[in-house]
Design a protein around this motif. Structure first.
Motif, mmCIF file in Angstrom:
data_model
loop_
_atom_site.group_PDB
_atom_site.id
_atom_site.type_symbol
_atom_site.label_atom_id
_atom_site.label_comp_id
_atom_site.label_asym_id
_atom_site.label_seq_id
_atom_site.Cartn_x
_atom_site.Cartn_y
_atom_site.Cartn_z
ATOM 1 N N ASN A 204 0.786 -1.218 0.464
ATOM 2 C CA ASN A 204 0.121 -0.044 0.424
ATOM 3 C C ASN A 204 1.435 1.463 -0.233
ATOM 4 O O ASN A 204 1.968 0.769 -0.071
ATOM 5 C CB ASN A 204 -1.146 -0.083 1.432
ATOM 6 N N THR A 205 0.461 2.274 0.248
ATOM 7 C CA THR A 205 1.210 3.544 -0.108
ATOM 8 C C THR A 205 1.958 4.012 1.112
ATOM 9 O O THR A 205 2.876 4.938 0.994
ATOM 10 C CB THR A 205 -0.178 4.565 -0.239
ATOM 11 N N ASN A 206 1.950 3.352 2.502
ATOM 12 C CA ASN A 206 2.306 3.176 3.512
ATOM 13 C C ASN A 206 3.806 2.655 3.407
ATOM 14 O O ASN A 206 4.824 2.304 4.271
ATOM 15 C CB ASN A 206 1.954 3.135 4.527
ATOM 16 N N GLY A 207 3.787 1.279 2.580
ATOM 17 C CA GLY A 207 5.162 0.866 2.233
ATOM 18 C C GLY A 207 4.412 -0.716 3.115
ATOM 19 O O GLY A 207 5.161 -2.111 2.777
ATOM 20 N N THR A 208 3.579 -0.863 3.328
ATOM 21 C CA THR A 208 3.111 -2.099 4.474
ATOM 22 C C THR A 208 2.793 -3.508 3.016
ATOM 23 O O THR A 208 1.863 -3.123 2.315
ATOM 24 C CB THR A 208 1.512 -2.280 4.663
#
Length: 181
Positions: free
Chosen positions: A67-71
């Motif tokens: 996702n955009t958080n890099g998760t």
């Protein structure tokens, strides 16, 4: 049928998601995403050892959907399956989504982005996978059973995704029954 590493994909972006090859530091989480499905009987350390030692897992390229958080939220492994006249097919395995993100469409996003990447970035004649779990994800991504394409002698859980005008290539690649991957 020998499985090989395909050429890596460059990252793909869709909505707020990124699909890219896994980095070494991603692998513990990637492996643990599937522990409940493929290794629930093992302790975590033992399961990770099995994954790291797996020839099958070392033979492919792992891709991670973030996702955009890099998760990391979903992952799959891909294999190059040599075809006729230097063509290749992509085998897909171990599609899994992190437990807290399941039933939200991320598995289908991971699979469809993986397919899109190989179709746009490489010369791919088709895709195959073995369906372990009953889900609509695979049919939503355009996969159908090999049996429904007339290959009744092949395993019933072998699914294919290929272009209609590619029947000759499909015949050639399936002459050697693919083993489970």
């Amino acid at each position: 049928m020998k499985l090989n590493k395909p050429r890596p994909l460059t990252p793909l972006y869709r909505d707020n998601l990124i699909l890219s090859p896994a980095e070494e530091n991603d692998m513990p989480l990637v492996f643990l995403m599937g522990q409940d499905a493929w290794g629930a009987e093992y302790q975590t350390a033992e399961y990770l050892d099995i994954c790291y030692q797996s020839e099958k897992y070392r033979s492919g390229i792992w891709l991670v959907l973030r996702n955009t958080n890099g998760t990391p939220i979903s992952s799959a492994i891909s294999y190059a399956i040599p075809g006729h006249n230097n063509s290749s097919w992509i085998g897909i395995g171990s599609l899994v989504t992190e437990l807290n993100y399941r039933k939200k469409g991320y598995g289908l996003s991971c699979l469809s982005m993986l397919i899109e990447g190989y179709e746009k970035q490489q010369t791919t004649k088709g895709f195959m996978l073995f369906q372990d779990v009953q889900t609509k994800i695979y049919s939503s991504a355009g996969f159908i059973t090999a049996a429904s394409m007339g290959y009744k002698e092949l395993p019933p859980n072998l699914l294919l995704r290929t272009h209609e005008n590619n029947h000759h290539e499909t015949d050639l690649i399936l002459k050697k029954t693919p083993s489970y991957f």
